[in-house]
Design a protein around this motif. Sequence first.
Motif, mmCIF file in Angstrom:
data_model
loop_
_atom_site.group_PDB
_atom_site.id
_atom_site.type_symbol
_atom_site.label_atom_id
_atom_site.label_comp_id
_atom_site.label_asym_id
_atom_site.label_seq_id
_atom_site.Cartn_x
_atom_site.Cartn_y
_atom_site.Cartn_z
ATOM 1 N N LEU A 108 -5.205 -3.141 3.705
ATOM 2 C CA LEU A 108 -5.114 -2.987 5.156
ATOM 3 C C LEU A 108 -6.046 -1.902 5.687
ATOM 4 C CD1 LEU A 108 -1.220 -3.174 5.583
ATOM 5 C CD2 LEU A 108 -2.888 -5.011 5.905
ATOM 6 N N GLY A 109 -6.730 -1.186 4.787
ATOM 7 C CA GLY A 109 -7.622 -0.105 5.205
ATOM 8 C C GLY A 109 -6.899 1.151 5.632
ATOM 9 N N LEU A 110 -5.645 1.327 5.208
ATOM 10 C CA LEU A 110 -4.853 2.497 5.607
ATOM 11 C C LEU A 110 -4.700 3.518 4.491
ATOM 12 C CD1 LEU A 110 -1.971 0.773 7.636
ATOM 13 C CD2 LEU A 110 -3.893 2.099 8.535
ATOM 14 N N PHE A 127 -1.278 8.138 8.715
ATOM 15 C CA PHE A 127 -0.326 7.113 9.137
ATOM 16 C C PHE A 127 0.113 6.263 7.944
ATOM 17 C CE2 PHE A 127 0.532 2.796 10.844
ATOM 18 C CZ PHE A 127 1.666 3.110 11.574
ATOM 19 N N GLY A 128 -0.827 5.917 7.059
ATOM 20 C CA GLY A 128 -0.470 5.142 5.867
ATOM 21 C C GLY A 128 0.498 5.900 4.983
ATOM 22 N N LEU A 129 0.260 7.213 4.817
ATOM 23 C CA LEU A 129 1.174 8.029 4.015
ATOM 24 C C LEU A 129 2.538 8.121 4.682
ATOM 25 C CD1 LEU A 129 1.693 9.851 1.608
ATOM 26 C CD2 LEU A 129 0.630 11.743 2.863
ATOM 27 N N ALA A 130 2.564 8.231 6.005
ATOM 28 C CA ALA A 130 3.847 8.286 6.728
ATOM 29 C C ALA A 130 4.623 6.985 6.558
ATOM 30 C CB ALA A 130 3.591 8.568 8.211
ATOM 31 N N LEU A 131 3.923 5.847 6.500
ATOM 32 C CA LEU A 131 4.598 4.571 6.263
ATOM 33 C C LEU A 131 5.307 4.581 4.911
ATOM 34 C CD1 LEU A 131 1.923 2.004 7.534
ATOM 35 C CD2 LEU A 131 4.117 2.517 8.602
ATOM 36 N N GLY A 132 4.608 5.059 3.875
ATOM 37 C CA GLY A 132 5.230 5.149 2.558
ATOM 38 C C GLY A 132 6.427 6.075 2.543
ATOM 39 N N TYR A 183 3.837 10.363 -3.556
ATOM 40 C CA TYR A 183 3.177 9.468 -2.619
ATOM 41 C C TYR A 183 1.796 9.996 -2.236
ATOM 42 C CZ TYR A 183 7.165 6.398 -1.726
ATOM 43 O OH TYR A 183 8.184 5.478 -1.854
ATOM 44 N N VAL A 184 1.677 11.303 -2.059
ATOM 45 C CA VAL A 184 0.386 11.884 -1.670
ATOM 46 C C VAL A 184 -0.644 11.676 -2.772
ATOM 47 C CG1 VAL A 184 -0.775 13.960 -0.861
ATOM 48 C CG2 VAL A 184 1.621 13.611 -0.316
ATOM 49 N N LEU A 185 -0.214 11.792 -4.022
ATOM 50 C CA LEU A 185 -1.137 11.611 -5.135
ATOM 51 C C LEU A 185 -1.785 10.228 -5.107
ATOM 52 C CD1 LEU A 185 0.719 13.248 -8.163
ATOM 53 C CD2 LEU A 185 -1.524 13.892 -7.276
ATOM 54 N N PHE A 186 -1.006 9.201 -4.768
ATOM 55 C CA PHE A 186 -1.516 7.836 -4.822
ATOM 56 C C PHE A 186 -2.012 7.333 -3.472
ATOM 57 C CE2 PHE A 186 1.327 8.177 -8.465
ATOM 58 C CZ PHE A 186 0.537 7.650 -9.476
ATOM 59 N N LEU A 187 -1.311 7.656 -2.403
ATOM 60 C CA LEU A 187 -1.710 7.160 -1.086
ATOM 61 C C LEU A 187 -2.745 8.052 -0.421
ATOM 62 C CD1 LEU A 187 1.729 5.988 0.376
ATOM 63 C CD2 LEU A 187 0.165 4.792 -1.142
ATOM 64 N N GLY A 188 -2.751 9.335 -0.789
ATOM 65 C CA GLY A 188 -3.730 10.244 -0.203
ATOM 66 C C GLY A 188 -5.100 10.117 -0.840
#
Length: 580
Positions: free
Chosen positions: A445-447, A452-457, A525-530
């Motif tokens: 999705l390009g997030l 915002f993508g991290l907040a979704l997780g 989550y930050v490690l993988f989504l960030g």
Amino acid sequence: MNSIAINGRAASSRPWPTRWAWLLVPGSLFLVVLFVVPLTGLLLLSFGMPNWTLANFLRIGDTPVYLVVLRNTLEISVTVTALAFVLSYPIAYALTTSGVALRTFLLIAVVLPYFTSTLARTFAWIVLLGRNGVVNQFLLELGWVSQPVTMLYNRFGVILGMTHIVMPMMILPMYTVMSSIDQKLVRAARANGASPLSAFLTIFLPLSLPGLIAGVLLVFIYCLGFYITPALMGGLSDVMITMAISSQILEQLNWNFGAALSMVLLVSVLGVLWIGSRFFPIEQLLGFSDGKSGSSLAHRQMGAQLLMRIGSAANALDRWLPSMGGRSVPILASFLAVLLLLPVLIVAYLSFSASSYFVFPLPGYSLRNYEAYIFDTLWVRATLTSIRIALMAAGMAAAFGSMIAFGLSRGGMPGRGAMVALVLSPIIMPTVIVAIATYFLLARLGLQGTEFGLALGHAVHAIPYVVVIVVANLRDLNPSYERAARSLGAGSWATFRTIVAPLVMPALIVASFFAFLASFDDVVYVLFLGIGKITTLPMRMWEGIRQDISPTIAAVATLQMLFATIVIVVGTLLRRQKNT
């Protein structure tokens, strides 16, 4: 009979969703898109989609190093779960049977560490167990050792740190069940000639088994998916499966094989959950079940003959046991509670050091570490990033979670059990797996790498906490208030707006605080989504611990604990305000 039980029976007789049940739609869609779909994608990826193959799974069985990793994971998880149970049961028992003063102290000792971030507590043990740490300095001062003892970066350190972190998770389910046990049953057994030990073994222990089973189950599952503590405190011979997954995804970029390892962990967790559910439904502890089903009652019962034999043996054994006037359990529980609090209190103490490195006891007191945090641009920027993300996550979790809570509490629909399972899954599944699965979705999705993508997780992970807190509040509402409003001519919306909403609002505020805290303290989550683009406060701490342990981190960890304490106090005050 409370309103939820009434609504639950009414719901069972209706084949179609009621009006309240439609509130489940937005939250369930959110969880399906950001939880179920990513996990499905991870499953497909593990089979090498679009080139379907079992090669990734066969590689796990054919490579000795991964078999060792699986063995390490199992050995450490079993050991930590067993230790946590042995150390937690006396505290849970004392919480139920002790006086107000001791019970208050024990609750503080359990709740404060529970809401302190895992990263901060892991850092506390690194400070304590290091070569120049507090424990080694203490042992050297006493002359018990001639040189520092290696207690860090080995199996001992991993087990000790993990046990300390999971103990509150073991205590709370046991305490929930123990607090509902009628103490008159124990007193009746004593009045009929049973010794204290016999009354405990034949009455109290069997009745506390549901909480025991739930605590062991939750802790074992949590240990299987543990990441932060083993990664920071373990050595090369203590690699667990979550660390192997992280290495494959982040370092070697072998997504298919990393997905296969994730599926092995996920299947293991689901297997443990299925086995555990045969004995006790976890949702009962979280307020989604009344616990009065025939199967749950059957599992609580033990054979009368077996209990009589246990009681007879305990009566005989009790004559040979030393007596401490009934104070042995409170003394032991108090000692263990002090050990629970000690690591975080020592870190808070060291944060005021005037030295540029860790020394115990302190050579002098200073606020230099707090000043270093406040005036460091990187620390401040990371803190503001965490606040922004946590506010977005808490807002989404509060909105979707409250609607789900009302839908589950007051709505009638088919498939309610599946909905409950969907809601609880994000906090039961290993965070590493959910984070990795979410990463692959956000990448499409390009997030990925966006706040915002991290907040979704984070919102997916926080929604269950909101639902549990609000459902518990709705369960305790007095239905006579609503009936009185309707009898005076108020419609459904007016009753909700003037009666229900004000009564539920304190619980929703508390739930939002906890959702904020869950997001603010997250690292995984930050490690993988960030993916290196977002640096939150916990991520800044993570990097600092791995590279150079600075006293500034002690100040940051102390501020995190202070924030958790404020959240707990605010929640307590709001609950008291509601009760008055």
